[in-house]
Design a protein around this motif. Structure first.
Motif, mmCIF file in Angstrom:
data_model
loop_
_atom_site.group_PDB
_atom_site.id
_atom_site.type_symbol
_atom_site.label_atom_id
_atom_site.label_comp_id
_atom_site.label_asym_id
_atom_site.label_seq_id
_atom_site.Cartn_x
_atom_site.Cartn_y
_atom_site.Cartn_z
ATOM 1 N N TYR A 8 17.317 -1.797 -2.285
ATOM 2 C CA TYR A 8 17.227 -0.426 -1.371
ATOM 3 C C TYR A 8 15.905 -0.051 -1.097
ATOM 4 O O TYR A 8 15.925 0.730 0.040
ATOM 5 C CB TYR A 8 18.078 0.539 -1.880
ATOM 6 N N VAL A 9 14.877 -0.451 -1.844
ATOM 7 C CA VAL A 9 13.443 0.111 -1.398
ATOM 8 C C VAL A 9 12.577 -1.065 -1.383
ATOM 9 O O VAL A 9 11.840 -1.275 -0.287
ATOM 10 C CB VAL A 9 12.997 1.083 -2.303
ATOM 11 N N TYR A 10 12.171 -1.691 -2.593
ATOM 12 C CA TYR A 10 11.333 -2.593 -2.783
ATOM 13 C C TYR A 10 11.381 -4.039 -1.716
ATOM 14 O O TYR A 10 10.243 -4.359 -1.444
ATOM 15 C CB TYR A 10 11.262 -3.301 -4.078
ATOM 16 N N ASP A 11 12.503 -4.594 -1.380
ATOM 17 C CA ASP A 11 12.645 -5.558 -0.644
ATOM 18 C C ASP A 11 12.164 -5.188 0.708
ATOM 19 O O ASP A 11 11.181 -6.022 1.545
ATOM 20 C CB ASP A 11 13.987 -5.959 -0.380
ATOM 21 N N LYS A 12 12.314 -4.104 1.282
ATOM 22 C CA LYS A 12 11.899 -3.524 2.490
ATOM 23 C C LYS A 12 10.390 -3.335 2.493
ATOM 24 O O LYS A 12 9.594 -3.843 3.188
ATOM 25 C CB LYS A 12 12.693 -2.202 2.859
ATOM 26 N N ILE A 13 9.952 -2.507 1.369
ATOM 27 C CA ILE A 13 8.375 -2.420 1.445
ATOM 28 C C ILE A 13 7.660 -3.635 1.362
ATOM 29 O O ILE A 13 6.470 -4.000 2.136
ATOM 30 C CB ILE A 13 8.134 -1.621 -0.041
ATOM 31 N N TRP A 14 8.056 -4.730 0.643
ATOM 32 C CA TRP A 14 7.354 -6.328 0.460
ATOM 33 C C TRP A 14 7.369 -6.711 1.774
ATOM 34 O O TRP A 14 6.471 -7.259 2.347
ATOM 35 C CB TRP A 14 8.228 -6.853 -0.502
ATOM 36 N N SER A 15 8.590 -6.526 2.863
ATOM 37 C CA SER A 15 8.828 -7.556 3.832
ATOM 38 C C SER A 15 7.638 -6.878 4.981
ATOM 39 O O SER A 15 7.308 -7.506 5.595
ATOM 40 C CB SER A 15 10.203 -7.283 4.390
ATOM 41 N N GLU A 16 7.062 -5.766 4.597
ATOM 42 C CA GLU A 16 6.349 -5.057 5.652
ATOM 43 C C GLU A 16 4.797 -5.143 5.353
ATOM 44 O O GLU A 16 4.072 -4.801 6.103
ATOM 45 C CB GLU A 16 6.694 -3.585 5.898
ATOM 46 N N LEU A 17 4.557 -5.658 4.207
ATOM 47 C CA LEU A 17 3.222 -5.833 3.925
ATOM 48 C C LEU A 17 2.561 -7.118 4.259
ATOM 49 O O LEU A 17 3.219 -8.103 4.515
ATOM 50 C CB LEU A 17 3.088 -5.902 2.054
ATOM 51 N N SER A 18 1.340 -7.069 4.630
ATOM 52 C CA SER A 18 0.517 -8.422 4.972
ATOM 53 C C SER A 18 0.396 -9.331 3.809
ATOM 54 O O SER A 18 0.528 -8.874 2.558
ATOM 55 C CB SER A 18 -0.748 -7.999 5.745
ATOM 56 N N ASN A 19 0.058 -10.507 4.187
ATOM 57 C CA ASN A 19 -0.267 -11.423 3.062
ATOM 58 C C ASN A 19 -1.355 -10.896 2.350
ATOM 59 O O ASN A 19 -1.484 -11.380 1.113
ATOM 60 C CB ASN A 19 -0.581 -12.833 3.621
ATOM 61 N N LYS A 20 -2.347 -10.270 2.902
ATOM 62 C CA LYS A 20 -3.508 -10.021 2.144
ATOM 63 C C LYS A 20 -3.225 -8.545 1.189
ATOM 64 O O LYS A 20 -3.645 -8.720 -0.070
ATOM 65 C CB LYS A 20 -4.615 -9.337 3.102
ATOM 66 N N VAL A 24 -3.843 -8.732 -2.828
ATOM 67 C CA VAL A 24 -4.256 -7.763 -3.662
ATOM 68 C C VAL A 24 -3.571 -7.123 -4.712
ATOM 69 O O VAL A 24 -3.948 -6.974 -5.871
ATOM 70 C CB VAL A 24 -4.893 -6.445 -2.494
ATOM 71 N N LEU A 25 -2.128 -6.962 -4.281
ATOM 72 C CA LEU A 25 -1.382 -6.448 -5.564
ATOM 73 C C LEU A 25 -1.055 -7.329 -6.455
ATOM 74 O O LEU A 25 -1.076 -7.086 -7.879
ATOM 75 C CB LEU A 25 0.139 -5.992 -4.789
ATOM 76 N N ASN A 26 -0.891 -8.781 -6.182
ATOM 77 C CA ASN A 26 -1.054 -9.619 -7.319
ATOM 78 C C ASN A 26 -2.305 -9.653 -8.209
ATOM 79 O O ASN A 26 -2.125 -9.940 -9.387
ATOM 80 C CB ASN A 26 -0.767 -11.059 -6.625
ATOM 81 N N GLY A 27 -3.210 -9.596 -7.383
ATOM 82 C CA GLY A 27 -4.676 -9.445 -8.292
ATOM 83 C C GLY A 27 -4.419 -8.313 -9.238
ATOM 84 O O GLY A 27 -5.202 -8.512 -10.297
ATOM 85 N N ILE A 28 -3.914 -7.293 -8.722
ATOM 86 C CA ILE A 28 -3.778 -6.046 -9.492
ATOM 87 C C ILE A 28 -3.023 -6.456 -10.930
ATOM 88 O O ILE A 28 -3.346 -6.117 -11.971
ATOM 89 C CB ILE A 28 -3.458 -4.864 -8.804
ATOM 90 N N CYS A 29 -1.897 -7.057 -10.700
ATOM 91 C CA CYS A 29 -0.965 -7.273 -11.759
ATOM 92 C C CYS A 29 -1.757 -8.479 -12.546
ATOM 93 O O CYS A 29 -1.517 -8.375 -14.024
ATOM 94 C CB CYS A 29 -0.049 -8.358 -11.182
ATOM 95 N N ASN A 30 -2.753 -9.331 -12.219
ATOM 96 C CA ASN A 30 -3.077 -10.164 -13.189
ATOM 97 C C ASN A 30 -4.528 -9.838 -13.852
ATOM 98 O O ASN A 30 -4.916 -10.480 -14.690
ATOM 99 C CB ASN A 30 -3.554 -11.593 -12.283
ATOM 100 N N ALA A 31 -5.014 -8.670 -13.189
ATOM 101 C CA ALA A 31 -6.326 -8.117 -13.843
ATOM 102 C C ALA A 31 -6.445 -7.943 -15.111
ATOM 103 O O ALA A 31 -5.177 -7.331 -15.563
ATOM 104 C CB ALA A 31 -7.028 -7.207 -12.944
ATOM 105 N N GLU A 45 7.143 -11.225 -9.719
ATOM 106 C CA GLU A 45 8.532 -12.248 -9.462
ATOM 107 C C GLU A 45 8.568 -12.696 -8.100
ATOM 108 O O GLU A 45 9.012 -13.636 -7.920
ATOM 109 C CB GLU A 45 9.859 -11.315 -9.862
ATOM 110 N N ASN A 46 8.103 -12.124 -7.216
ATOM 111 C CA ASN A 46 8.037 -12.400 -5.606
ATOM 112 C C ASN A 46 6.922 -12.881 -4.926
ATOM 113 O O ASN A 46 6.944 -13.555 -3.842
ATOM 114 C CB ASN A 46 8.549 -11.002 -4.787
ATOM 115 N N TYR A 47 5.816 -12.777 -5.526
ATOM 116 C CA TYR A 47 4.545 -13.245 -4.973
ATOM 117 C C TYR A 47 4.460 -14.771 -4.879
ATOM 118 O O TYR A 47 4.643 -15.289 -6.003
ATOM 119 C CB TYR A 47 3.107 -12.757 -5.489
ATOM 120 N N ILE A 48 4.303 -15.322 -3.719
ATOM 121 C CA ILE A 48 4.142 -16.763 -3.502
ATOM 122 C C ILE A 48 2.587 -16.951 -3.115
ATOM 123 O O ILE A 48 2.194 -16.575 -1.794
ATOM 124 C CB ILE A 48 4.966 -17.444 -2.853
ATOM 125 N N GLY A 49 1.574 -17.500 -3.827
ATOM 126 C CA GLY A 49 0.228 -17.448 -3.371
ATOM 127 C C GLY A 49 0.295 -18.668 -2.356
ATOM 128 O O GLY A 49 0.866 -19.650 -1.954
#
Length: 219
Positions: A139-151, A155-162, A215-219
């Motif tokens: 109900y929330v995250y799929d929508k947020i994710w769909s509206e984010l740019s690839n960049k 950045v979010l994936n980088g924060i996960c991996n830092a 789970e959803n980031y595809i590089g």
């Protein structure tokens, strides 16, 4: 004409709009409201909406007057207040209430969903965590994710991996300069995804969103 008559009779009108967005009708209304203000008519406006929707509306060519309007950013709810509410509703001790409240990270929708699911399960919040995550994603995250740019996603994936939440470690992980990451940092904070209140640190503001990115980031 109605507003003119109300002004003559010392009356005022307050208009409130929830979930504002940059629609055709909203643009027409905002243009009319701007005209009312220019004519010094007694009309006032309160609007609520997501950051990106408000930003999109105020960026319209003829509606930049909205930039001058006072804005209030709604902060996350108090974890202590959420814990008190849960403790009262489910008759659980303070420690369990704190643990339950921490799962929401102060996110209002999460507070409601976790409380509802726990109530359906007779007060056992631990048994509904997987369903709770599903609700957030569906109900929330799929929508947020769909509206984010690839960049943004990069950045979010980088924060996960830092190796830590320290900005210097995140910059190192992303291989970006500080001035390069700043626009994404600011936008993601304004969207309510990241918490940047601690100097020199960046962390996720939404419960389980870090896991969602992983789970959803595809590089």
């Amino acid at each position: 004409e109605i507003l003119k008559r109300m002004k003559e009779n010392g009356k005022k009108v307050l208009l409130s709009i929830d979930e504002v967005s940059n629609s055709e009708y909203m643009r027409v209304f905002a243009g009319a409201f701007q005209l009312f203000i220019r004519k010094d008519l007694p009309v006032f406006l309160i609007m609520t909406g997501l950051y990106e929707n408000v930003e999109s509306l105020q960026n319209e060519k003829n509606l930049t007057f909205l930039y001058r309007a006072p804005k209030i950013t709604v902060e996350p709810l108090s974890i202590r207040a959420i814990a008190n509410k849960y403790a009262g509703i489910f008759s659980i001790d303070d420690e369990k209430a704190k643990s339950m409240a921490s799962l929401t990270m102060g996110y209002a929708f999460a507070f409601q969903v976790l409380g509802f699911l726990t109530w359906k399960q007779g007060g056992d919040y631990e048994s509904v965590i997987n369903e709770y995550k599903y609700y957030l994603e569906e109900y929330v995250y799929d929508k947020i994710w769909s509206e984010l740019s690839n960049k943004d996603r990069f950045v979010l994936n980088g924060i996960c991996n830092a190796k830590s939440c320290a900005t210097k470690d995140i910059i190192a992980e992303l291989n970006m300069k500080n001035n390069e990451i700043n626009p994404y940092r600011k936008r993601l904070i304004k969207k309510g995804i990241l918490n940047g209140k601690e100097w020199g640190r960046l962390s996720f503001q939404l419960p389980f969103f870090k896991e969602y990115v992983e789970e959803n980031y595809i590089g």
